[in-house]
Scaffold this active site. Sequence first.
Site, mmCIF file in Angstrom:
data_model
loop_
_atom_site.group_PDB
_atom_site.id
_atom_site.type_symbol
_atom_site.label_atom_id
_atom_site.label_comp_id
_atom_site.label_asym_id
_atom_site.label_seq_id
_atom_site.Cartn_x
_atom_site.Cartn_y
_atom_site.Cartn_z
ATOM 1 N N HIS A 62 0.836 -1.201 0.000
ATOM 2 C CA HIS A 62 0.000 0.000 0.000
ATOM 3 C C HIS A 62 0.875 1.258 0.000
ATOM 4 O O HIS A 62 0.667 2.172 -0.807
ATOM 5 C CB HIS A 62 -0.911 -0.035 1.236
ATOM 6 C CG HIS A 62 -1.802 1.148 1.383
ATOM 7 N ND1 HIS A 62 -3.149 1.097 1.148
ATOM 8 C CD2 HIS A 62 -1.546 2.427 1.770
ATOM 9 C CE1 HIS A 62 -3.688 2.283 1.378
ATOM 10 N NE2 HIS A 62 -2.737 3.115 1.760
ATOM 11 N N GLU A 63 1.860 1.308 0.902
ATOM 12 C CA GLU A 63 2.718 2.496 0.993
ATOM 13 C C GLU A 63 3.612 2.632 -0.237
ATOM 14 O O GLU A 63 3.847 3.742 -0.720
ATOM 15 C CB GLU A 63 3.539 2.485 2.280
ATOM 16 C CG GLU A 63 2.709 2.525 3.555
ATOM 17 C CD GLU A 63 1.643 3.613 3.594
ATOM 18 O OE1 GLU A 63 1.864 4.724 3.039
ATOM 19 O OE2 GLU A 63 0.569 3.368 4.163
#
Length: 182
Positions: free
Chosen positions: A146-147
């Site tokens: 996600h990051e």
Amino acid sequence: MRNSPIPGAHGHVRPLTLHGDPLLHTPCAEVTEFGPELARLVEDLFATMYAAQGVGLAANQIGEPLSVFVYDCPDDEDVRHLGHMVNPRLVEADGVVIRGPEGCLSLPGLEAATERYDHAVVEGFTMTGEPVTVHGTGFFARCLQHEYDHVEGRIYADHLTGRRHRKLMRQVARASWRRVDG
């Protein structure tokens, strides 16, 4: 007794960049200067992430288009993973694809079932320029992917298709925080 400072303790909480801001869909620039300004950014990222009760936060989510993210995230065995990555590269994402709930501090209060691999490896650097490799499984692997997406100019909504994407976009349109100019 702690022998290192608490991440974010000296940082400033910054406003979050919300869905609709073009910065979230722009790949972040590589960090070239490892010094006090980068250390301040990492501190501000931790302070903002904790204030927003998140488990990860990328620099573009606080208006800085640099390839940096922080995390304080458990894995599926409830082991805490705490750290930061500068100029990350996702070098492995494999294993089983799991569709699970995913949210984002740039889409506050919303989440959608998003497919992610249950294993991820990210390489990059610390804020002092030391090389680092982080292995994640389960929920922590989801967090790393996600990051990493954020620094590449993607958000979790970009992984959704069909009904799930339409539902999330309807929720965004009704959200009290949504950008009316974007």
